[in-house]
Design a protein around this motif. Sequence first.
Motif, mmCIF file in Angstrom:
data_model
loop_
_atom_site.group_PDB
_atom_site.id
_atom_site.type_symbol
_atom_site.label_atom_id
_atom_site.label_comp_id
_atom_site.label_asym_id
_atom_site.label_seq_id
_atom_site.Cartn_x
_atom_site.Cartn_y
_atom_site.Cartn_z
ATOM 1 N N GLY A 248 -41.588 -127.187 10.011
ATOM 2 C CA GLY A 248 -42.466 -126.867 11.125
ATOM 3 C C GLY A 248 -42.975 -128.070 11.908
ATOM 4 O O GLY A 248 -43.663 -127.903 12.916
ATOM 5 N N LEU A 249 -42.652 -129.294 11.474
ATOM 6 C CA LEU A 249 -43.100 -130.500 12.171
ATOM 7 C C LEU A 249 -42.627 -130.471 13.621
ATOM 8 O O LEU A 249 -41.516 -130.019 13.910
ATOM 9 N N ALA A 250 -43.455 -130.952 14.548
ATOM 10 C CA ALA A 250 -43.109 -130.896 15.970
ATOM 11 C C ALA A 250 -43.460 -132.184 16.682
ATOM 12 O O ALA A 250 -44.436 -132.860 16.340
ATOM 13 N N SER A 257 -37.242 -126.362 12.187
ATOM 14 C CA SER A 257 -37.262 -124.915 11.969
ATOM 15 C C SER A 257 -38.069 -124.538 10.722
ATOM 16 O O SER A 257 -37.943 -125.172 9.678
ATOM 17 N N GLU A 258 -38.867 -123.505 10.859
ATOM 18 C CA GLU A 258 -39.579 -122.955 9.702
ATOM 19 C C GLU A 258 -38.612 -122.201 8.799
ATOM 20 O O GLU A 258 -38.803 -122.117 7.578
ATOM 21 N N LEU A 264 -33.114 -128.530 13.772
ATOM 22 C CA LEU A 264 -34.084 -128.837 14.809
ATOM 23 C C LEU A 264 -33.995 -127.771 15.890
ATOM 24 O O LEU A 264 -32.915 -127.222 16.152
ATOM 25 N N LEU A 265 -35.113 -127.501 16.550
ATOM 26 C CA LEU A 265 -35.165 -126.474 17.577
ATOM 27 C C LEU A 265 -35.725 -127.045 18.869
ATOM 28 O O LEU A 265 -36.624 -127.900 18.853
ATOM 29 N N GLY A 313 -44.788 -136.990 22.275
ATOM 30 C CA GLY A 313 -46.068 -137.508 21.795
ATOM 31 C C GLY A 313 -46.064 -137.634 20.300
ATOM 32 O O GLY A 313 -45.018 -137.747 19.673
ATOM 33 N N ALA A 314 -47.223 -137.583 19.731
ATOM 34 C CA ALA A 314 -47.353 -137.769 18.283
ATOM 35 C C ALA A 314 -46.852 -136.554 17.542
ATOM 36 O O ALA A 314 -46.875 -135.431 18.038
ATOM 37 N N ALA A 315 -46.371 -136.759 16.319
ATOM 38 C CA ALA A 315 -45.928 -135.662 15.486
ATOM 39 C C ALA A 315 -47.104 -134.816 15.083
ATOM 40 O O ALA A 315 -48.207 -135.324 14.865
ATOM 41 N N ALA A 316 -46.855 -133.518 14.983
ATOM 42 C CA ALA A 316 -47.932 -132.590 14.617
ATOM 43 C C ALA A 316 -47.621 -131.927 13.298
ATOM 44 O O ALA A 316 -46.477 -131.781 12.931
#
Length: 316
Positions: A248-250, A257-258, A264-265, A313-316
């Motif tokens: 789920g990292l974005a 992908s969850e 990767l999506l 931007g930063a990873a979430a």
Amino acid sequence: MSARGAMTAGGPRAIPAIRGRVQAGAPLAPFTWFRVGGPAEWLVRPADAEDLVSLLAGLPAGTPLTVLGAASNLIIRDGGLPGIVLRLGGAFGAVTAEPDGIVAGAAALDMTVAQHAAAAGLGGLEFLSGIPGSIGGAVAMNAGAYGSEVKDVLDWAEVATADGIRRLDAAVLGFTYRHAALPGGAVVIRARFRARPGEPAAIAARMAEIRAAREASQPVRARTGGSTFVNPPGGKAWALIDAAGCRGLAIGGAQVSEKHCNFLLNAGGATAAELEALGEEVRARVLVRTGIALEWEIKRLGLALPDGSEGGGAAA
């Protein structure tokens, strides 16, 4: 801009006269499964194999050449691709069933070839129904799925070169994991695959089983590029990614992908830079967590934008 039947010049390069279509500055994102990436300097679609040979023979030395198939395992960077981007069309898509095999053009989809084999009562090619690509790419990268690879069933491949058409036996292609040793500058245009007579119902059932397994475990309906990283020896990339907390990292519009975290999506509005940055962030976290350096399986081609404005931007 497009041109037919004449020397076409634009910027620093010149394209030989061919009967097919030549387009300058063509958008490439619509062709890729991720739906990201910059334009081709020149997008070229030869009319047939003879036209392709003419193109290859007339290209100035050093002209970059990229063959674009189904673009299902590819990130094209936001600055696009320099030189020639080659896309093979309908003239390269014929599929013919023979008593003990299938002959298919490079532009034919892997799924289409599997379907033709099933309709002809030929088994052994069902695994192709689980590979989201085209035959030219499948040969060039020794594509595989569900326990089989192209090297297991290929008899020969025909390639176009600047010197003409050559037929290469599978034994000379030096197949390794996701790689075939094609001659430099060669473009796959046709291939023959061995198959064996089988019960059509059993073949169709196996293909349905493969499709169901893909849909159950992979985000097949999302904007993705297939398996992102190579499985390391004795391990599974998805398990390492999950253990590193990356499910789920974005970054921006790019997301792990969850459903299957080796995918990767483009979750909406992603750039190529965001997808690549997310992949590198995953690699970094897995390395810290496990000491294993994951290798990219998805190909990343082209130029980054010079000002980096498409970065995330930063990873979430």
